[in-house]
Design an enzyme around this catalytic site. Sequence first.
Site, PDB file in Angstrom:
ATOM      1  N   SER A 105       0.854  -1.182   0.000  1.00  0.00           N
ATOM      2  CA  SER A 105       0.000   0.000   0.000  1.00  0.00           C
ATOM      3  C   SER A 105       0.894   1.238   0.000  1.00  0.00           C
ATOM      4  O   SER A 105       1.705   1.402  -0.908  1.00  0.00           O
ATOM      5  CB  SER A 105      -0.959  -0.028   1.202  1.00  0.00           C
ATOM      6  OG  SER A 105      -1.851   1.070   1.153  1.00  0.00           O
ATOM      7  N   THR A 106       0.806   2.091   1.024  1.00  0.00           N
ATOM      8  CA  THR A 106       1.575   3.336   1.059  1.00  0.00           C
ATOM      9  C   THR A 106       3.068   3.058   0.898  1.00  0.00           C
ATOM     10  O   THR A 106       3.642   2.285   1.656  1.00  0.00           O
ATOM     11  CB  THR A 106       1.339   4.062   2.397  1.00  0.00           C
ATOM     12  OG1 THR A 106      -0.063   4.082   2.673  1.00  0.00           O
ATOM     13  CG2 THR A 106       1.888   5.481   2.351  1.00  0.00           C
ATOM     14  N   HIS A 129      -2.717  -1.134  -3.299  1.00  0.00           N
ATOM     15  CA  HIS A 129      -3.858  -0.221  -3.147  1.00  0.00           C
ATOM     16  C   HIS A 129      -3.656   0.978  -4.063  1.00  0.00           C
ATOM     17  O   HIS A 129      -2.717   1.760  -3.870  1.00  0.00           O
ATOM     18  CB  HIS A 129      -3.966   0.263  -1.700  1.00  0.00           C
ATOM     19  CG  HIS A 129      -4.214  -0.846  -0.718  1.00  0.00           C
ATOM     20  ND1 HIS A 129      -3.967  -0.717   0.631  1.00  0.00           N
ATOM     21  CD2 HIS A 129      -4.703  -2.116  -0.894  1.00  0.00           C
ATOM     22  CE1 HIS A 129      -4.281  -1.854   1.244  1.00  0.00           C
ATOM     23  NE2 HIS A 129      -4.723  -2.714   0.337  1.00  0.00           N
TER      24      HIS A 129
END
Length: 343
Positions: free
Chosen positions: A165-166, A191
């Site tokens: 994700s991040t 994501h």
Amino acid sequence: MTIRVLIVDDSALVRSVLAEVLSGAPDIEVVGTASDPLIARERIKQLNPDVLTLDVEMPRMDGLTFLDNLMRLRPMPVLMVSSLTEKGAEVTLQALELGAIDFVTKPALDVRAGLEGYAELLRDKVRAAARARPRGRTGAPTAPQPLQRPRSLRTTERIIAIGASTGGTEAIKDVLALMPADAPAIVISQHIPAMFSAPFAARMDRSSAMSVCEAADGQQIVPGHVYIAPGNAHLLVVRSGARYHCRLSDAPPENRHRPSVDTMFRSVVDNVGANAVAALLTGMGEDGARGLLALRQAGAHTLIQDEASSVVWGMPGAAARLNAAERTLPLDRIASQLLEWTQ
């Protein structure tokens, strides 16, 4: 601790709405705003913010040039505010490459309602950015050489599954850049919004010896290829006889995400089992942690990215707490370990 935010955007409306939304959280304080990067430069010196939100298209100096200078001279957590367009996606991916921590998308219509609609996500991203480790820039990086494939590799039996994700767009690039052209097939859930996944896959294809694409429903999974989940669709691995295929699903988001790493990992447990090798990379939240545990319990090799090399140690940290990972490794050692396990 209160997180001090400086908002940089040429739109007075966006500055106003962002300030309103962020100030609604007790732990976030908007210390100032700037309408262009030259004003922002002075405000950074005066206000010493913890996090910067940055628009891309601005007068006097574009956001990318400003970001590049900032990450070389005074690295700090930057959250990009991007337009949800193909051009916006490409520029945002460049910003992440330059060192931005994450991004939020700016709605094309009714900016106020759009930004207020994901106020909590926006605040969560600011909180994650405040805890993140920005990467400073010292010059143009040298392209890494792909690793050699182990001779005893049996690629038809193995699948590598990766979730992130991040900070994941750059972490995935670093892993794929080291993969040889004939590595086992890799499936990835990152994501990312729908408009961003195809440009992201194209960027990964340019930086890897493997063939990288946005996954399509029914596509056969074969060695030497990487399949990235489209934004707004879960990527599942299904088996038909001796062959694996991609299956896309519009089932509800899991852990607030579609694609969800947990959803993909569970399909790998069901259809690949102990023949899988999995990694959970940098990311905010807990998505993928329980799926990684299920993979380990099914006999698959599992690893997580270590805290020091992660932009945000949310997802890998959650997996560590569950004892879901066999190994915890820095980013630069993950590709070699994944390959070693596929022997």
